[in-house]
Design a protein around this motif. Structure first.
Motif, PDB file in Angstrom:
ATOM      1  N   THR A  86     -79.222  74.015  10.117  1.00 20.20           N
ATOM      2  CA  THR A  86     -79.213  73.526   8.741  1.00 20.20           C
ATOM      3  C   THR A  86     -79.269  74.722   7.790  1.00 20.20           C
ATOM      4  O   THR A  86     -79.735  75.802   8.150  1.00 20.20           O
ATOM      5  N   THR A 123     -83.640  81.984   0.969  1.00 23.22           N
ATOM      6  CA  THR A 123     -82.864  80.887   1.562  1.00 23.22           C
ATOM      7  C   THR A 123     -83.322  80.536   2.978  1.00 23.22           C
ATOM      8  O   THR A 123     -82.614  79.851   3.711  1.00 23.22           O
ATOM      9  N   ARG A 127     -70.481  91.696   7.200  1.00 27.58           N
ATOM     10  CA  ARG A 127     -69.776  92.434   8.261  1.00 27.58           C
ATOM     11  C   ARG A 127     -69.602  91.597   9.528  1.00 27.58           C
ATOM     12  O   ARG A 127     -69.259  92.113  10.585  1.00 27.58           O
ATOM     13  N   ASN A 184     -76.694  77.653  -0.128  1.00 25.99           N
ATOM     14  CA  ASN A 184     -76.491  78.857   0.685  1.00 25.99           C
ATOM     15  C   ASN A 184     -75.144  78.772   1.416  1.00 25.99           C
ATOM     16  O   ASN A 184     -75.075  78.645   2.635  1.00 25.99           O
ATOM     17  N   TYR A 240     -80.793  82.138  11.838  1.00 22.33           N
ATOM     18  CA  TYR A 240     -80.456  83.569  11.787  1.00 22.33           C
ATOM     19  C   TYR A 240     -80.746  84.125  10.407  1.00 22.33           C
ATOM     20  O   TYR A 240     -80.787  83.392   9.414  1.00 22.33           O
ATOM     21  N   TRP A 241     -80.971  85.419  10.369  1.00 21.66           N
ATOM     22  CA  TRP A 241     -80.976  86.143   9.099  1.00 21.66           C
ATOM     23  C   TRP A 241     -80.450  87.548   9.363  1.00 21.66           C
ATOM     24  O   TRP A 241     -80.595  88.081  10.470  1.00 21.66           O
ATOM     25  N   PHE A 282     -71.936  90.025  11.212  1.00 23.25           N
ATOM     26  CA  PHE A 282     -73.026  90.095  12.197  1.00 23.25           C
ATOM     27  C   PHE A 282     -73.623  88.715  12.492  1.00 23.25           C
ATOM     28  O   PHE A 282     -73.877  88.367  13.637  1.00 23.25           O
ATOM     29  N   ALA A 283     -73.886  87.930  11.451  1.00 31.20           N
ATOM     30  CA  ALA A 283     -74.499  86.615  11.689  1.00 31.20           C
ATOM     31  C   ALA A 283     -73.578  85.750  12.542  1.00 31.20           C
ATOM     32  O   ALA A 283     -74.032  85.051  13.458  1.00 31.20           O
ATOM     33  N   ALA A 335     -72.982  80.922   2.228  1.00 33.46           N
ATOM     34  CA  ALA A 335     -72.691  81.962   3.237  1.00 33.46           C
ATOM     35  C   ALA A 335     -73.158  81.493   4.611  1.00 33.46           C
ATOM     36  O   ALA A 335     -72.486  81.703   5.627  1.00 33.46           O
ATOM     37  N   SER A 336     -74.318  80.823   4.652  1.00 37.82           N
ATOM     38  CA  SER A 336     -74.823  80.348   5.935  1.00 37.82           C
ATOM     39  C   SER A 336     -73.953  79.216   6.481  1.00 37.82           C
ATOM     40  O   SER A 336     -73.647  79.166   7.683  1.00 37.82           O
ATOM     41  N   VAL A 340     -83.740  87.522   1.382  1.00 40.35           N
ATOM     42  CA  VAL A 340     -83.784  86.887   2.709  1.00 40.35           C
ATOM     43  C   VAL A 340     -84.765  85.708   2.666  1.00 40.35           C
ATOM     44  O   VAL A 340     -84.470  84.614   3.155  1.00 40.35           O
ATOM     45  N   LYS A 349     -67.656  79.265  11.030  1.00 43.71           N
ATOM     46  CA  LYS A 349     -66.930  80.293  11.790  1.00 43.71           C
ATOM     47  C   LYS A 349     -67.373  80.311  13.248  1.00 43.71           C
ATOM     48  O   LYS A 349     -66.603  80.663  14.134  1.00 43.71           O
TER      49      LYS A 349
HETATM   50  C1  LIG Z   1     -76.401  83.825   5.570  1.00 44.34           C
HETATM   51  C2  LIG Z   1     -76.395  85.183   6.268  1.00 44.34           C
HETATM   52  C3  LIG Z   1     -77.101  85.066   7.592  1.00 44.34           C
HETATM   53  C4  LIG Z   1     -74.938  85.637   6.497  1.00 44.34           C
HETATM   54  O1  LIG Z   1     -74.958  86.843   7.259  1.00 44.34           O
HETATM   55  P1  LIG Z   1     -73.667  87.778   7.356  1.00 44.34           P
HETATM   56  O2  LIG Z   1     -73.873  88.711   8.504  1.00 44.34           O
HETATM   57  O3  LIG Z   1     -73.353  88.352   6.037  1.00 44.34           O
HETATM   58  O4  LIG Z   1     -72.575  86.678   7.749  1.00 44.34           O
HETATM   59  P2  LIG Z   1     -71.053  86.924   8.198  1.00 44.34           P
HETATM   60  O5  LIG Z   1     -70.605  88.260   7.714  1.00 44.34           O
HETATM   61  O6  LIG Z   1     -70.956  86.638   9.657  1.00 44.34           O
HETATM   62  O7  LIG Z   1     -70.284  85.747   7.429  1.00 44.34           O
HETATM   63  C5  LIG Z   1     -70.566  85.476   6.075  1.00 44.34           C
HETATM   64  C6  LIG Z   1     -69.478  84.572   5.510  1.00 44.34           C
HETATM   65  O8  LIG Z   1     -69.963  83.945   4.336  1.00 44.34           O
HETATM   66  C7  LIG Z   1     -69.069  84.194   3.289  1.00 44.34           C
HETATM   67  N1  LIG Z   1     -69.814  84.184   2.043  1.00 44.34           N
HETATM   68  C8  LIG Z   1     -70.685  85.084   1.582  1.00 44.34           C
HETATM   69  N2  LIG Z   1     -71.169  84.698   0.385  1.00 44.34           N
HETATM   70  C9  LIG Z   1     -70.593  83.508   0.113  1.00 44.34           C
HETATM   71  C10 LIG Z   1     -70.674  82.603  -0.968  1.00 44.34           C
HETATM   72  N3  LIG Z   1     -71.486  82.827  -2.000  1.00 44.34           N
HETATM   73  N4  LIG Z   1     -69.922  81.473  -0.917  1.00 44.34           N
HETATM   74  C11 LIG Z   1     -69.119  81.216   0.126  1.00 44.34           C
HETATM   75  N5  LIG Z   1     -69.003  82.046   1.201  1.00 44.34           N
HETATM   76  C12 LIG Z   1     -69.733  83.173   1.176  1.00 44.34           C
HETATM   77  C13 LIG Z   1     -68.452  85.535   3.621  1.00 44.34           C
HETATM   78  O9  LIG Z   1     -67.267  85.740   2.901  1.00 44.34           O
HETATM   79  C14 LIG Z   1     -68.227  85.348   5.125  1.00 44.34           C
HETATM   80  O10 LIG Z   1     -67.141  84.487   5.386  1.00 44.34           O
HETATM   81  P3  LIG Z   1     -65.652  85.048   5.711  1.00 44.34           P
HETATM   82  O11 LIG Z   1     -65.771  85.878   6.951  1.00 44.34           O
HETATM   83  O12 LIG Z   1     -64.850  83.816   5.885  1.00 44.34           O
HETATM   84  O13 LIG Z   1     -65.233  85.878   4.531  1.00 44.34           O
HETATM   85  C15 LIG Z   1     -77.094  86.274   5.385  1.00 44.34           C
HETATM   86  O14 LIG Z   1     -76.535  86.228   4.100  1.00 44.34           O
HETATM   87  C16 LIG Z   1     -78.580  86.088   5.304  1.00 44.34           C
HETATM   88  O15 LIG Z   1     -79.303  86.528   6.192  1.00 44.34           O
HETATM   89  N6  LIG Z   1     -79.070  85.448   4.218  1.00 44.34           N
HETATM   90  C17 LIG Z   1     -80.498  85.285   4.007  1.00 44.34           C
HETATM   91  C18 LIG Z   1     -81.166  84.485   5.121  1.00 44.34           C
HETATM   92  C19 LIG Z   1     -80.458  83.177   5.387  1.00 44.34           C
HETATM   93  O16 LIG Z   1     -80.015  82.506   4.468  1.00 44.34           O
HETATM   94  N7  LIG Z   1     -80.370  82.811   6.672  1.00 44.34           N
HETATM   95  C20 LIG Z   1     -79.758  81.559   7.039  1.00 44.34           C
HETATM   96  C21 LIG Z   1     -80.727  80.452   6.840  1.00 44.34           C
HETATM   97  S1  LIG Z   1     -79.962  78.879   7.170  1.00 44.34           S
END
Ligand SMILES: CC(C)(COP(=O)(O)OP(=O)(O)OC[C@H]1O[C@@H](n2cnc3c(N)ncnc32)[C@H](O)[C@@H]1OP(=O)(O)O)[C@@H](O)C(=O)NCCC(=O)NCCS
Length: 184
Positions: free
Chosen positions: A135, A39, A109, A140, A100-101, A111-112, A142-143, A36, A149
């Protein structure tokens, strides 16, 4: 101007509510995961004792002054804290930065995304803001996906905009303005 009170917000899977002192252990355990901190901008690693309590007190003070609203994301089915989502206001520009984190065991799942969507509704509804932006580190995706989304649009890449742990890093910026907000 009246300062909007921080509401509780229910979504399909979550209850968003203000953090309370009793959340400190969960925040320390989840935010204390190196994945966490890796990133995010303001989460230290190692996560020191007392930091969660101080963070929670700070969020409550910020909400009282209407400068930022941080919500605990609580999974309703299990009544457990899974992460946080927040808005930091920049009132002269009627905008806020979304952040968010989510704790590692709860990734993937939705949640974010759910938390971000609810925060946008609060921002464009009761807070009456004109713009929300977010940003993420370029490394990252996933963010960035969460931002997409939630309806934010890619606006550009800020090259080596921050220095994290001594290393210059690129950020992607996403934003949404009131005129294009679906409910706006
Ligand atoms: C980024 C973060 C908030 C995502 O939380 P989460 O609850 O897993 O997010 P969601 O489930 O709502 O969505 C995640 C999406 O990213 C996608 N994803 C995950 N890893 C990925 C990767 N390496 N490359 C591309 N997409 C990715 C998932 O497939 C999903 O998309 P989909 O629904 O189209 O399949 C979480 O990983 C986190 O807290 N990371 C550490 C802290 C952080 O980075 N916070 C954001 C700072 S800007």
């Amino acid at each position: 101007m009246d300062i909007p009170r921080q509401p509780g917000i229910e979504t399909a899977q979550l209850l968003l509510r203000p953090l309370s002192p009793g959340d400190a252990a969960d925040v320390q355990r989840l935010a204390g995961d190196p994945a966490v901190a890796a990133t995010t901008r303001n989460i230290p690693h190692p996560y020191p004792d007392g930091a969660a309590e101080a963070f929670i007190a700070h969020t409550r003070e910020q909400a009282e002054h209407g400068v930022a609203y941080t919500f605990a994301m609580v999974e309703r089915a299990r009544a457990q804290l899974v992460g946080c989502v927040g808005l930091r206001l920049e009132p002269p520009d009627r905008r806020a930065e979304l952040g968010y984190w989510v704790g590692v065991p709860h990734w993937g799942r939705g949640f974010a995304t759910e938390g971000a969507v609810a925060a946008l509704r609060f921002a464009f509804g009761p807070l009456g803001l004109n713009r929300v932006f977010a940003t993420a580190l370029t490394r990252n995706p996933a963010s960035a996906r969460v931002m997409q989304k939630a309806g934010l649009r890619y606006e550009g890449t800020l090259r080596e905009h921050i220095v994290k742990d001594g290393v210059p890093e690129d950020l992607v910026m996403y934003g949404l303005v009131r005129a294009e907000y679906p409910a706006g």
